[in-house]
Design a protein around this motif. Structure first.
Motif, short mmCIF file in Angstrom:
data_model
loop_
_atom_site.label_atom_id
_atom_site.label_comp_id
_atom_site.label_asym_id
_atom_site.label_seq_id
_atom_site.Cartn_x
_atom_site.Cartn_y
_atom_site.Cartn_z
N ALA A 28 -1.44 0.42 1.03
CA ALA A 28 -0.50 -0.64 0.70
C ALA A 28 -0.18 -1.46 1.95
CB ALA A 28 0.79 -0.06 0.12
N HIS A 30 2.83 -4.30 3.26
CA HIS A 30 4.11 -4.95 2.97
C HIS A 30 4.49 -5.83 4.15
CE1 HIS A 30 8.15 -5.46 1.42
NE2 HIS A 30 8.62 -5.16 2.61
N ASP A 31 4.84 -7.07 3.86
CA ASP A 31 5.25 -7.96 4.95
C ASP A 31 6.69 -8.41 4.74
OD1 ASP A 31 4.56 -9.59 2.78
OD2 ASP A 31 4.10 -11.27 4.06
N GLU A 32 7.35 -8.70 5.85
CA GLU A 32 8.74 -9.17 5.82
C GLU A 32 8.87 -10.36 6.75
OE1 GLU A 32 11.37 -6.02 6.99
OE2 GLU A 32 10.33 -4.57 5.74
N ARG A 52 4.01 0.25 11.42
CA ARG A 52 4.78 -1.00 11.30
C ARG A 52 4.53 -1.85 12.53
NH1 ARG A 52 9.15 -2.87 8.31
NH2 ARG A 52 10.48 -4.33 9.43
#
Length: 65
Positions: A28, A30-32, A52
């Motif tokens: 997976a 996930h970006d922020e 991260r």
């Protein structure tokens, strides 16, 4: 990264959080984005843990969980 994209990680003498995940499939991503501070983050999940990648003001920080 496109749907069929590929990320290759090369060994760096175990000096990076990615070294523990060599040869594993990325399960997976996930970006922020925080538009107020300009901070960006990308988290990659592997079978054995996560890495991260944070950036802010031009600095890059890598951490593993």
């Amino acid at each position: 990264m496109a749907e069929s994209g590929r990320v290759e990680v090369a060994p760096v003498h175990s000096e990076t959080p990615f070294a523990d995940h060599l040869g594993e499939t990325v399960l997976a991503v996930h970006d922020e984005v925080d538009p107020d501070t300009g901070r960006l983050a990308l988290e990659l999940t592997f079978g054995s843990g996560r890495v991260r990648c944070d950036t802010w003001s031009g600095d890059l920080r890598l951490s593993s969980k």
